[in-house]
Motif scaffolding. Structure first.
Motif, PDB file in Angstrom:
ATOM      1  N   ARG A 104       4.239   9.504  -9.554  1.00  0.00           N
ATOM      2  CA  ARG A 104       4.721  10.483  -8.579  1.00  0.00           C
ATOM      3  C   ARG A 104       3.804  10.570  -7.370  1.00  0.00           C
ATOM      4  N   ARG A 105       4.401  10.688  -6.194  1.00  0.00           N
ATOM      5  CA  ARG A 105       3.654  10.901  -4.949  1.00  0.00           C
ATOM      6  C   ARG A 105       4.327  11.997  -4.120  1.00  0.00           C
ATOM      7  N   GLY A 157      -4.269   5.568 -10.129  1.00  0.00           N
ATOM      8  CA  GLY A 157      -4.395   4.375  -9.303  1.00  0.00           C
ATOM      9  C   GLY A 157      -5.303   3.335  -9.921  1.00  0.00           C
ATOM     10  N   SER A 158      -6.169   3.779 -10.812  1.00  0.00           N
ATOM     11  CA  SER A 158      -7.128   2.866 -11.434  1.00  0.00           C
ATOM     12  C   SER A 158      -6.620   2.315 -12.770  1.00  0.00           C
ATOM     13  N   ASP A 159      -5.491   2.830 -13.240  1.00  0.00           N
ATOM     14  CA  ASP A 159      -5.011   2.458 -14.571  1.00  0.00           C
ATOM     15  C   ASP A 159      -4.037   1.291 -14.471  1.00  0.00           C
ATOM     16  N   ALA A 161       0.859  -1.191   0.000  1.00  0.00           N
ATOM     17  CA  ALA A 161       0.000   0.000   0.000  1.00  0.00           C
ATOM     18  C   ALA A 161       0.892   1.237   0.000  1.00  0.00           C
ATOM     19  N   GLY A 162       0.323   2.357  -0.428  1.00  0.00           N
ATOM     20  CA  GLY A 162       1.077   3.609  -0.390  1.00  0.00           C
ATOM     21  C   GLY A 162       1.774   3.938  -1.696  1.00  0.00           C
ATOM     22  N   ILE A 163       1.507   3.133  -2.715  1.00  0.00           N
ATOM     23  CA  ILE A 163       2.105   3.435  -4.025  1.00  0.00           C
ATOM     24  C   ILE A 163       1.010   3.921  -4.976  1.00  0.00           C
ATOM     25  N   VAL A 164       0.064   3.011  -5.287  1.00  0.00           N
ATOM     26  CA  VAL A 164      -1.054   3.473  -6.133  1.00  0.00           C
ATOM     27  C   VAL A 164      -2.255   3.898  -5.276  1.00  0.00           C
ATOM     28  N   THR A 165      -2.157   3.769  -3.975  1.00  0.00           N
ATOM     29  CA  THR A 165      -3.214   4.261  -3.075  1.00  0.00           C
ATOM     30  C   THR A 165      -3.465   5.748  -3.347  1.00  0.00           C
ATOM     31  N   PRO A 166      -4.733   6.166  -3.423  1.00  0.00           N
ATOM     32  CA  PRO A 166      -4.989   7.606  -3.596  1.00  0.00           C
ATOM     33  C   PRO A 166      -4.169   8.408  -2.577  1.00  0.00           C
ATOM     34  N   THR A 183      -0.795   4.503   5.345  1.00  0.00           N
ATOM     35  CA  THR A 183      -0.079   3.434   4.638  1.00  0.00           C
ATOM     36  C   THR A 183       1.389   3.523   5.017  1.00  0.00           C
ATOM     37  N   LEU A 184       2.017   2.362   5.151  1.00  0.00           N
ATOM     38  CA  LEU A 184       3.444   2.270   5.430  1.00  0.00           C
ATOM     39  C   LEU A 184       4.083   1.454   4.320  1.00  0.00           C
ATOM     40  N   THR A 185       5.112   2.009   3.711  1.00  0.00           N
ATOM     41  CA  THR A 185       5.732   1.394   2.552  1.00  0.00           C
ATOM     42  C   THR A 185       7.231   1.297   2.811  1.00  0.00           C
ATOM     43  N   VAL A 186       7.757   0.099   2.691  1.00  0.00           N
ATOM     44  CA  VAL A 186       9.165  -0.145   3.034  1.00  0.00           C
ATOM     45  C   VAL A 186      10.013  -0.325   1.786  1.00  0.00           C
ATOM     46  N   GLY A 187      11.221   0.207   1.821  1.00  0.00           N
ATOM     47  CA  GLY A 187      12.155   0.039   0.710  1.00  0.00           C
ATOM     48  C   GLY A 187      13.540  -0.338   1.208  1.00  0.00           C
ATOM     49  N   PHE A 188      14.305  -1.011   0.360  1.00  0.00           N
ATOM     50  CA  PHE A 188      15.664  -1.461   0.696  1.00  0.00           C
ATOM     51  C   PHE A 188      16.682  -0.663  -0.118  1.00  0.00           C
ATOM     52  N   GLY A 189      17.583   0.015   0.570  1.00  0.00           N
ATOM     53  CA  GLY A 189      18.623   0.789  -0.110  1.00  0.00           C
ATOM     54  C   GLY A 189      19.817  -0.089  -0.465  1.00  0.00           C
ATOM     55  N   PRO A 190      20.728   0.451  -1.301  1.00  0.00           N
ATOM     56  CA  PRO A 190      21.899  -0.325  -1.730  1.00  0.00           C
ATOM     57  C   PRO A 190      22.690  -0.890  -0.550  1.00  0.00           C
TER      58      PRO A 190
END
Lengths: 427, 427
Positions: free
Chosen positions: A346-347, A251-253, A73-78, A146-153
């Motif tokens: 973009r967000r 988000g709907s596309d 969640a938190g990417i295409v979420t409105p 929404t909480l969205t996690v990412g991994f850096g290099p």
């Protein structure tokens, strides 16, 4: 949170999935009738929030956004109204500790997304221990957190894992003035919510859970979302007073998302399928200079009218741009997918961090973009913009980071990063 | 702002008062049907917003708060969700320039409180000039914006005016660690609104109007109001997770306001009648230390339960405290009006300004208090707290300022500070 658990319309309950959560962390019962949480104290009614087809369901302000799904969640979420973004340094070389952390984070995030406090914090027998939840969001709504996690290099190198080929270091672009104290990070969490206290609470509690394993490297608060993932809504204005990002991925596309946002199985590595790559850029705006610039110059720079936001030479915001009517270095002209070939989601959020030492507003755009591949996405776009964009006279990129955002958490026994850490590929 | 001017239910129109505004600044007409503002372009329909008896009318989120009145808006007004506060240094010795500035600020504030842009900014003939309004709030609601102006000690000395006796310098309290770069100021503007972009827009446009006469000395963004001026509403939680300020002065309690908030004619100086004194303190919280403190210690420190917010030994938040049940150094015990004798009106906000160099959350309480006299108000209270409060282990006062807040603007020919600058007393 109101007196009743705020699992609202549009969210499907799946009690069968809840047992694992409950086994790990009991629902707490804060003293006081106004904040008794959950259906049964100490209870068994933590509902896993997931819609039947794994997609996010629409949620009104105050409601909960489904945590489980194919994608995070938190990417295409409105886009929610507020942001708290944190980048962390990993302070351990022990892979098991990071796995433990990601499991704990997932469990906490699942609860917070429902508007529940983290873990046990009963007022009774545990009085001699610190509360599991810091408490400042008690009584507040889920607020579409929404909480969205990412991994850096650094996560891959530090833990001896194979770094995805697509997780490239960004090249140095002309004009970059990056502050290392506001760049990079081994892990990131993007918290978006309609209430800033809910977003701040979430990051703070994750940082607290991570104590001894990760430390906050930098963080950024944002407000005034500057992009919309809902095409029917008005495009919000940035701090320059312009509408920007009109042709964002909606988000709907789903077709556009598959093509431009989500990593496909065939892209590799397999553990990233359903994930995405995130580029974060802190873009300072020279607000005072901009505010003394003529309206005509401002409109020429963006390639849009200021009032309506129409492309120069057109009438309405969503009219097809006539690039010949714009200057060659107009922002819209250079940034438009038809020209650069790059479509990204973009967000971004506006930020204002008080005043710098010279009395100037420390403000700008915290740019967040999700894409299937950073090379064909942000890098392709920014190469054009950094060289030619008329806007460069009024902005400066001062922070930068890139993260691999793993796929979503499928259910209550799943956790952020499992596909990486539990597969041979991750070894 | 929607397609129609957002002068909403509960606001009385008084067109007769509007002429002076209109004469100075024409209503602008931005291109594009969606943002044509005002009833007639170039028009005559700027409505002065004032209720018949000069008091503020209740306004729902998104609506406008009356700008004109006996007192400035933003003091007893029901607390809005967000804050942008700015302190300015005066950069001129010319009193006439400051009078001009205050008149311009008043006119701009009057428009912004109605959700209108500042001044003319037509897309047509003025294209070669910078827009009068920076534009980022176009399309947004008034969002209950209030702008409240205060005069710091430096304004009086720099312009050769008599400083009110009650505008005393605060003594150095034990534990103070004040940063001069976040303290003081010759002028201040408190912008409160339910939308942060509206509050930020307002301060930015006032700073812009003030260019060459004043410069921003420091500014602070706040969210998560920590006090309520509406006693029927739940007291919001601070970043320590506690309800604080339960017994605040209510916006509806006129007797308490007359006694504790508003300067009376007999108090002197005459130009301050209907005004108030503002103390601003930036209070950093040692969040990480607090979060590792046991629940019992946290509750002992505040003298309240964390869940319900009841005074220790009582059941509900608003029960009368039993001071004998609390520790002698409990915050509630020391801060309670029954003990210190000080009743002040609080409008504080939480702040989170990212992370400090050590990975710790740069967060806390931006404390704002209005009172009839600083000596019997904040100073009396803080003398007790600074010496004895158990909370001192977890907080530090890092910024401080005090301002004389003049009375309200009575109508469209009035302006902030007129009573000071146009009377013999001001000379």
């Amino acid at each position: 949170m109101a007196d009743e658990p705020a699992l609202s319309a549009g969210i499907a309950f799946a009690p069968a999935e809840a047992s694992a959560v409950v086994a790990r962390r009991r629902v707490i019962g804060w003293g006081g009738a106004g904040v008794v949480l959950g259906a049964t104290a100490g209870g068994s009614a933590v509902a896993a929030v997931r819609s039947d087809n794994g997609t996010r369901t629409a949620a009104a302000a105050g409601e909960a956004v489904a945590f489980h799904g194919t994608h995070q969640a938190g990417i295409v979420t409105p886009v929610q109204d507020r942001l708290h973004f944190a980048a962390f340094d990993i302070t351990t070389d022990d892979r098991d500790e990071i796995v433990r952390l990601l499991k704990d984070w997932t469990a906490a995030a699942r609860l917070m997304a429902e508007g529940r406090p983290v873990g046990e914090g009963a007022v009774g027998g545990l009085a001699e221990a610190p509360p599991d939840d810091t408490g400042e969001a008690l009584g507040l709504q889920p607020s579409r957190l929404t909480l969205t996690v990412g991994f850096g290099p650094g996560l891959f190198s530090r833990l001896g894992l194979s770094r995805p080929e697509a997780l490239v270091d960004l090249p140095k672009f002309p004009g970059d003035a990056l502050d290392t104290r506001r760049s990079g990070g081994d892990l990131c969490v993007q918290a978006c919510a309609d209430d800033p206290q809910v977003a701040v609470h979430a990051i703070r509690n994750l940082a607290r859970i991570g104590f001894g394993k990760v430390a906050v490297r930098w963080s950024q608060l944002g407000f005034g979302k500057t992009s919309s993932t809902t095409p029917e809504a008005q495009t919000p204005r940035n701090l320059m007073g312009f509408k920007d990002g009109t042709h964002n991925v909606a988000g709907s596309d789903r077709a556009a998302q598959s093509k431009h946002v989500w990593v496909a199985q065939k892209d590799g590595p397999a553990w990233m399928a359903g994930g995405s790559y995130l580029v974060a850029r802190r873009i300072r705006m020279h607000i005072e200079t901009w505010d003394r610039t003529s309206l005509k110059e401002q409109e020429d720079v963006f390639g849009r009218t200021k009032g309506e936001g129409a492309p120069i030479g057109r009438k309405r915001e969503r009219d097809t741009p006539d690039f010949r009517a714009m200057k060659a270095d107009a922002h819209v002209r250079l940034a438009h997918p038809d020209n650069s070939g790059a479509t990204i989601l973009r967000r971004g959020y506006s930020f204002t961090d008080g005043t710098d030492g010279l009395g100037r507003l420390e403000a700008g755009l915290f740019f967040l973009a999700y894409q299937r591949d950073v090379r064909s996405g942000f890098i392709s776009l920014q190469k054009q913009l950094a060289k030619h964009d008329a806007l460069n006279e009024y902005i400066q990129h001062v922070g930068s980071a890139v993260f691999a955002v793993p796929p979503g958490v499928s259910g209550s026994d799943d956790w952020w990063g499992r596909t990486l850490f539990e597969t041979a590929e991750g070894a």
